[in-house]
Design an enzyme around this catalytic site. Structure first.
Site, PDB file in Angstrom:
ATOM      1  N   LYS A  78      14.820  -5.235   4.306  1.00 27.69           N
ATOM      2  CA  LYS A  78      14.988  -4.226   3.252  1.00 27.69           C
ATOM      3  C   LYS A  78      15.893  -4.808   2.176  1.00 27.69           C
ATOM      4  O   LYS A  78      16.903  -5.474   2.514  1.00 27.69           O
ATOM      5  CB  LYS A  78      15.623  -3.005   3.910  1.00 27.69           C
ATOM      6  CG  LYS A  78      15.718  -1.746   3.098  1.00 27.69           C
ATOM      7  CD  LYS A  78      16.274  -0.627   3.989  1.00 27.69           C
ATOM      8  CE  LYS A  78      16.347   0.701   3.305  1.00 27.69           C
ATOM      9  NZ  LYS A  78      16.823   1.769   4.225  1.00 27.69           N
ATOM     10  N   SER A 154      13.706   5.451   4.196  1.00 30.14           N
ATOM     11  CA  SER A 154      13.765   4.608   3.022  1.00 30.14           C
ATOM     12  C   SER A 154      13.377   3.160   3.304  1.00 30.14           C
ATOM     13  O   SER A 154      13.176   2.383   2.360  1.00 30.14           O
ATOM     14  CB  SER A 154      15.167   4.631   2.426  1.00 30.14           C
ATOM     15  OG  SER A 154      16.121   4.153   3.360  1.00 30.14           O
ATOM     16  N   SER A 178      15.875   6.671   8.234  1.00 29.43           N
ATOM     17  CA  SER A 178      15.197   5.703   7.372  1.00 29.43           C
ATOM     18  C   SER A 178      14.597   4.507   8.091  1.00 29.43           C
ATOM     19  O   SER A 178      13.884   3.716   7.460  1.00 29.43           O
ATOM     20  CB  SER A 178      16.149   5.223   6.277  1.00 29.43           C
ATOM     21  OG  SER A 178      16.279   6.215   5.284  1.00 29.43           O
TER      22      SER A 178
END
Lengths: 462, 61
Positions: A78, A154, A178
Site C-alpha cells: 500500500k 482502504s 482496511s
C-alpha cells in the site's frame, strides 16, 4: 508462468534453484504490465529495483547462502509504507510533493530481509480514510472479479493485486477494517494482527491509537509466512509490543482439538444481506459450530471507533486542512474537516468507553478461543454506487457500512484473520476469525483447516 | 446536539477558533459528516461508565 503460484511454492522453487528469483520477478512485472491497466491496483511499479533485489537473492543462493523463507517472492505494498528512494504518497496529492523516503518502513524491511522482492506500491483511499479505493487522484481500483465494482479499501490495491495474481503477497494497513474489507471483497486472505504486534514505523498514520499493519495473500501458509517475518518488537514504533515472535507457520495442520469456537450473534447478525450471512453459515457448519456468543455493545464500539478515527485523523492533517483543504480528495476532505470540529469531550469519552468495552470483550474470550463473524455486510458495491443503500430494510451509508462488522473488533486491537468464503453469487465474501489479543496461532489453525477442507479458497480471479 | 442550526453554529465557531477556513462549497459536506459523527457519538456518550474507567491509551514514560 502464471500468477497462481503461492509464495511458499515460489520460495521453495527459488531456494531449490529450480527457478531464479530474477525469472519470478520478471514474470510478475510482465503480469502487472499486461493486466493492471484494467485493474489499477498499482500506483508505482519499481521494475529496476525489483530486478536488482532479485539478482541479489540469486547471488546469495549462488554463493551457498540462505536468502530467507520468502526467497524471490514478489510483493507489493500500500503506498503509505515508506520505501527507500520512493515518495510515500499515501493516496494523496499533498504527500506526493514530499521528498522520497530515506529508508524502508520496518515491515517492508522485514519482508525484504526474508528474501521477498518488492515490485511496487499500491492504490488506496486517500490517507487510508475509506473502504472503497475510489481515489480521485489515482483513479479507482477495480475488483478483479468484476471490474465495474470496487475492490474495497482502504488497502484496495493490495486486495486487487493479490486477487488478480499480480503478486502472491501484499502489505496493507487496517484501522477500522482496511485489510479485512478488501480481502473479503476481492476474495483473498487478510490478517489484521493484534494491535502492536507488527511495527507501524515508517507508515503514514490514519489514527495512531487504532492503526495496524498486516499481510494479504491467497493461501493461509503464505499469510503465516509473511506474518512470521513481520511480527516482533520494534523500538521505533511506540506501541509495538515487547513480546517475542510466536511463529504461526508451524501451527498449520494442527488439529482443532481443544479450541472452543462460537459464532458472533446480535450486532454481527443484523444489517447484512442473506448472502453475507449465508457465507458465514457455511463456515460455521463446516466447523461444526453450534454455540453463539454476544460481543457486548458492539454498535456503540463502532460509533466510538468512528469518533476516535475522525479526531486523530483530523489532528494529524490539521495544518494541511488549514492551508490547502482543496488539495484533499473530496471523498476524505469533508470527513477530516468534520473530525477537526468534534469536541474533546467526545474523543475522551470514546477512549474511556474503549477501555470499558475491552474489559467486557476479554471476559467473553475467557470461555471461547475463536469467534466467527461476517467480514462485510454485502459483496462489492459498484464503483460510483449511490451514497446510501438499503439492507435489512434500513437505509445505510453504502461505503461506511462496509465496516459495520470490522470496526468493533479493531477498536480494541483483537487479532482477526479474514478468510474468503464464496457467496451464493459470483462475487466473493469474507468471514472474520477473531481471537483474544496475541492468539493469532489459534486463528491460523482454524483458517488452515477451512482451507484444507475446501471451505475457503482464494483462486486467482479470471 | 441534534438541531441542524446548532450543529452549524458549533462548526462555524470551532472552525474560527482553530483558524480553519471552511470553503463555502465544502460547508454542506462538512456539516453532513459532522452530523453523522455527532449522532454516532450519542451511542457512547449516553452510555454510563464507572467513574474509575480511564481512557484506553496508556502513556509509558
Amino acid at each position: 508462468m502464471t500468477g497462481s503460484l503461492t509464495a511458499a511454492e515460489i520460495a521453495a522453487a527459488v531456494r531449490a534453484r529450480q527457478v531464479t528469483a530474477g525469472a519470478i520477478v520478471t514474470a510478475a512485472l510482465d503480469r502487472i504490465a499486461a493486466g493492471d491497466g484494467a485493474v489499477n491496483a498499482f500506483t508505482a511499479v519499481l521494475a529496476d529495483t525489483a530486478r536488482a533485489h532479485a539478482a541479489r537473492v540469486d547471488g546469495i543462493l549462488a554463493g551457498g547462502g540462505d536468502p530467507g523463507p520468502l526467497a524471490g517472492v514478489p510483493f507489493a505494498v500500500k503506498n503509505l509504507f515508506d520505501v527507500a528512494g520512493v515518495v510515500t504518497v499515501a493516496g494523496s496529492r499533498i504527500h506526493a510533493e514530499r521528498p522520497p523516503a530515506a529508508r524502508d518502513a520496518t515491515a517492508v524491511a522485514a519482508l525484504r530481509r526474508a528474501g521477498a522482492v518488492l515490485v511496487g506500491a499500491l492504490n488506496m483511499d486517500e490517507y487510508a480514510y475509506g473502504f472503497s479505493t475510489e481515489n480521485c487522484h489515482a483513479g479507482p481500483t477495480r475488483n478483479p472479479h468484476d471490474r465495474a465494482r470496487i475492490a474495497g479499501g482502504s488497502s484496495g490495491g493490495a486486495g486487487a493485486a493479490v486477487a488478480a495474481g499480480f503478486v502472491p503477497l501484499a502489505l496493507g494497513t487496517d484501522t477500522n477494517g482496511s485489510i479485512r474489507v478488501p480481502a473479503a471483497l476481492c476474495g483473498v486472505f487478510g490478517l489484521k494482527p493484534t494491535f502492536g504486534r507488527v511495527s507501524r514505523a515508517g507508515v503514514v498514520p490514519l489514527a495512531w491509537s487504532l492503526d495496524h499493519v498486516g499481510p494479504l495473500a491467497r493461501s493461509v501458509r503464505d499469510l503465516a509466512l509473511a506474518f512470521d517475518a513481520l511480527q516482533g518488537p520494534d523500538a521505533t514504533d511506540p506501541v509495538c509490543t515487547e513480546r517475542g515472535p510466536e511463529p504461526c507457520a508451524p501451527e498449520l495442520g494442527r488439529p482443532l482439538d481443544g479450541l472452543r469456537l462460537a459464532v458472533a450473534g446480535d450486532h454481527f447478525a443484523r444489517l447484512a444481506t442473506a448472502d453475507a450471512l449465508g457465507a458465514l453459515d457455511r463456515v460455521r457448519i463446516a466447523l461444526g459450530v453450534t454455540r453463539e456468543v454476544v460481543i457486548p455493545e458492539a454498535r456503540r464500539a463502532r460509533a466510538a471507533a468512528m469518533v476516535v478515527t475522525a479526531c486523530e485523523g483530523a489532528a494529524y492533517h490539521l495544518d494541511d486542512l488549514r492551508a490547502r483543504a482543496r488539495d484533499f480528495d473530496p471523498m476524505t476532505r469533508d470527513r477530516f474537516l468534520a473530525g477537526a470540529l468534534l469536541p474533546a469531550a467526545l474523543y475522551t469519552r470514546a477512549q474511556r468507553f474503549r477501555a470499558w468495552y475491552r474489559a467486557r470483550v476479554l471476559e467473553v474470550f475467557r470461555d471461547v478461543d475463536v469467534v466467527l463473524a461476517p467480514a462485510t455486510p454485502y459483496p462489492a458495491p459498484a464503483i460510483g454506487a449511490p451514497r446510501t443503500t438499503t439492507v435489512g430494510g434500513v437505509e445505510v451509508l453504502t461505503r461506511a457500512h462496509l465496516g459495520v462488522f470490522t470496526q468493533p473488533l479493531s477498536f480494541i486491537g483483537l487479532p482477526v484473520l479474514a478468510v474468503p468464503a464464496a457467496g451464493a453469487g459470483p462475487l466473493p465474501l469474507g468471514v472474520q476469525l477473531v481471537a483474544a489479543p496475541f492468539q493469532e496461532r489459534a486463528l491460523f489453525r482454524v483458517a488452515a483447516r477451512l482451507e484444507a477442507d475446501g471451505v475457503v479458497a482464494a483462486p486467482v480471479a479470471r | 446536539m441534534t438541531d441542524a442550526a446548532a450543529v452549524a453554529r458549533h462548526a462555524d465557531l470551532t472552525a474560527a477558533t482553530l483558524d480553519l477556513a471552511i470553503a463555502a462549497d465544502h460547508r454542506d459536506g462538512v456539516l453532513d459528516h459532522l452530523t453523522v459523527l455527532l449522532a454516532a457519538s450519542r451511542l457512547f456518550m449516553d452510555f454510563p461508565l464507572p467513574d474509575e474507567t480511564e481512557p484506553a491509551p496508556v502513556f509509558r514514560p
